[in-house]
Write a protein that holds these residues in place. Structure first.
Motif, PDB file in Angstrom:
ATOM      1  N   SER A  69       0.919  -1.134  -0.103  1.00 57.19           N
ATOM      2  CA  SER A  69      -0.004  -0.075  -0.110  1.00 57.19           C
ATOM      3  C   SER A  69       0.841   1.197  -0.071  1.00 57.19           C
ATOM      4  O   SER A  69       2.170   1.156   0.524  1.00 57.19           O
ATOM      5  N   PHE A  70       0.156   2.354  -0.504  1.00 57.52           N
ATOM      6  CA  PHE A  70       0.981   3.617  -0.663  1.00 57.52           C
ATOM      7  C   PHE A  70       0.031   4.821  -0.610  1.00 57.52           C
ATOM      8  O   PHE A  70      -1.117   4.339  -1.129  1.00 57.52           O
ATOM      9  N   PHE A  71       0.187   5.978  -0.210  1.00 58.60           N
ATOM     10  CA  PHE A  71      -0.612   7.039  -0.323  1.00 58.60           C
ATOM     11  C   PHE A  71      -0.561   7.737  -1.640  1.00 58.60           C
ATOM     12  O   PHE A  71       0.418   7.706  -2.050  1.00 58.60           O
ATOM     13  N   CYS A  72      -1.657   8.267  -2.443  1.00 59.03           N
ATOM     14  CA  CYS A  72      -1.694   8.933  -3.366  1.00 59.03           C
ATOM     15  C   CYS A  72      -2.072  10.363  -3.071  1.00 59.03           C
ATOM     16  O   CYS A  72      -3.019  10.434  -2.322  1.00 59.03           O
ATOM     17  N   ARG A  73      -1.531  11.465  -3.644  1.00 59.83           N
ATOM     18  CA  ARG A  73      -1.845  12.727  -3.446  1.00 59.83           C
ATOM     19  C   ARG A  73      -3.033  13.093  -4.611  1.00 59.83           C
ATOM     20  O   ARG A  73      -2.590  12.844  -5.856  1.00 59.83           O
ATOM     21  N   GLY A  74      -4.122  13.620  -4.247  1.00 56.75           N
ATOM     22  CA  GLY A  74      -4.969  13.814  -5.181  1.00 56.75           C
ATOM     23  C   GLY A  74      -4.805  15.203  -6.215  1.00 56.75           C
ATOM     24  O   GLY A  74      -5.099  15.179  -7.357  1.00 56.75           O
ATOM     25  N   GLU A  75      -4.334  16.118  -5.494  1.00 55.36           N
ATOM     26  CA  GLU A  75      -3.696  17.235  -6.268  1.00 55.36           C
ATOM     27  C   GLU A  75      -2.214  17.543  -6.180  1.00 55.36           C
ATOM     28  O   GLU A  75      -1.557  17.126  -4.989  1.00 55.36           O
ATOM     29  N   ARG A  76      -1.550  18.031  -7.063  1.00 57.07           N
ATOM     30  CA  ARG A  76      -0.155  18.514  -6.969  1.00 57.07           C
ATOM     31  C   ARG A  76      -0.073  19.723  -5.640  1.00 57.07           C
ATOM     32  O   ARG A  76      -0.688  20.720  -5.653  1.00 57.07           O
ATOM     33  N   SER A  77       0.918  19.426  -4.877  1.00 57.54           N
ATOM     34  CA  SER A  77       1.193  20.540  -3.608  1.00 57.54           C
ATOM     35  C   SER A  77       2.326  21.173  -3.818  1.00 57.54           C
ATOM     36  O   SER A  77       3.345  20.706  -4.262  1.00 57.54           O
ATOM     37  N   GLN A  78       2.099  22.703  -3.990  1.00 56.33           N
ATOM     38  CA  GLN A  78       3.234  23.359  -3.793  1.00 56.33           C
ATOM     39  C   GLN A  78       4.172  23.275  -2.557  1.00 56.33           C
ATOM     40  O   GLN A  78       5.471  23.420  -2.855  1.00 56.33           O
ATOM     41  N   ARG A  79       3.486  22.838  -1.563  1.00 51.55           N
ATOM     42  CA  ARG A  79       4.413  22.538  -0.220  1.00 51.55           C
ATOM     43  C   ARG A  79       5.343  21.480  -0.699  1.00 51.55           C
ATOM     44  O   ARG A  79       6.375  21.559  -0.253  1.00 51.55           O
ATOM     45  N   HIS A  80       5.014  20.411  -1.174  1.00 51.09           N
ATOM     46  CA  HIS A  80       5.739  19.252  -1.350  1.00 51.09           C
ATOM     47  C   HIS A  80       6.777  19.645  -2.613  1.00 51.09           C
ATOM     48  O   HIS A  80       7.690  19.131  -2.260  1.00 51.09           O
ATOM     49  N   ASP A  81       6.376  20.249  -3.256  1.00 54.66           N
ATOM     50  CA  ASP A  81       7.412  20.793  -4.268  1.00 54.66           C
ATOM     51  C   ASP A  81       8.552  21.308  -3.855  1.00 54.66           C
ATOM     52  O   ASP A  81       9.736  21.564  -4.102  1.00 54.66           O
ATOM     53  N   TRP A  82       8.198  22.451  -2.652  1.00 57.78           N
ATOM     54  CA  TRP A  82       9.195  23.114  -2.353  1.00 57.78           C
ATOM     55  C   TRP A  82      10.142  22.183  -1.300  1.00 57.78           C
ATOM     56  O   TRP A  82      11.388  22.428  -1.237  1.00 57.78           O
ATOM     57  N   ILE A  83       9.447  21.453  -0.534  1.00 59.59           N
ATOM     58  CA  ILE A  83      10.277  20.354   0.332  1.00 59.59           C
ATOM     59  C   ILE A  83      11.233  19.441  -0.533  1.00 59.59           C
ATOM     60  O   ILE A  83      12.459  19.488  -0.129  1.00 59.59           O
ATOM     61  N   CYS A  84      10.814  19.064  -1.814  1.00 59.92           N
ATOM     62  CA  CYS A  84      11.672  18.267  -2.425  1.00 59.92           C
ATOM     63  C   CYS A  84      12.825  19.132  -3.008  1.00 59.92           C
ATOM     64  O   CYS A  84      13.899  18.695  -3.340  1.00 59.92           O
ATOM     65  N   ALA A  85      12.389  20.347  -3.473  1.00 61.99           N
ATOM     66  CA  ALA A  85      13.412  21.047  -4.077  1.00 61.99           C
ATOM     67  C   ALA A  85      14.553  21.464  -3.025  1.00 61.99           C
ATOM     68  O   ALA A  85      15.867  21.553  -3.417  1.00 61.99           O
TER      69      ALA A  85
END
Length: 230
Positions: A203-219
């Protein structure tokens, strides 16, 4: 008194208590928007910094510490709550009744207990000692047989010598293995304990929408790891 209402001189602003009061919700809405944006940015910075500075081994240790702290995963209320609907559907669709199943990332025992109640033969392992001990005691208390192992994070215990009819990775456990190569290596190790054609449920989680917060964290995390050549 004549009852006449005096008029203010020309150019004097008219501001009633009602008008002043109606501005407060706007002030709050503006403040709340700015505060939330600031909080999101601060959280992204904090998450990105730590993900950048912690290596995969340290992330594994962090996962163990977090799960040891969360009381939910050692409580009967959770571990005796049974399987989720989609888990039951997948099991009865792809797993032979009464078959032997190895549960990875078994946590405090929710999946193993539920599987045993459905007639499956279950062994399992986890990398958090507190959860493994809870899982072992829970199975014994419920009167279910099965071997329980403590594993290194992201690995399969070498003590396991059996082969199984099916494999199951506990709820969310697959996502806690950092690094694509490490996840693939884990699946290959797990496959060595399964018969050809045996089903695997993860199992794994899926995000329904693209999150700017997660983009920032990744960058942020990627930039720091590149600077560290990690």
């Amino acid at each position: 008194m004549s009852g006449r209402v005096d008029q203010p001189p020309p150019g004097f602003p008219l501001t009633s208590k009602k008008q002043a009061s109606s501005l407060r919700p706007r002030w709050y809405a503006g403040w709340d928007y700015c505060f939330r944006r600031f909080s999101i940015g601060l959280d992204a910075l904090q998450q990105g910094l730590w993900l950048g500075f912690l290596d995969n081994r340290q992330l594994d240790e962090l996962g163990r510490l977090q799960y040891a702290r969360w009381e939910k995963y050692t409580r009967d209320e959770y571990n005796l709550s049974g399987l989720q609907t989609w888990e039951v559907q997948a099991l009865f669709t792809h797993f032979p009744a009464g078959s032997a199943i190895l549960v990875a990332a078994a946590g405090g025992g929710r999946e193993p207990v539920a599987l045993a109640r459905l007639g499956f033969r279950v062994d399992g392992f986890d990398s958090t000692p507190e959860l493994v001990e809870n899982y072992r005691k829970l199975m014994a208390r419920e009167g279910f047989p099965g071997d329980v192992y403590l594993a290194e994070a992201g690995s399969v215990p070498g003590a396991i010598q059996k082969r199984y009819d099916g494999l199951l990775i506990g709820w969310g456990g697959y996502m806690h293995i950092p690094g694509r190569k490490n996840r693939i290596d884990f699946l290959r190790s797990l496959r060595q304990h399964a018969d050809p054609g045996a089903p695997l449920l993860l199992s794994f989680f899926c995000r329904g929408e693209r999150s700017q917060r997660h983009d920032w964290i990744c960058a942020i995390a990627l930039r720091i790891r590149r600077l560290r050549r990690s």
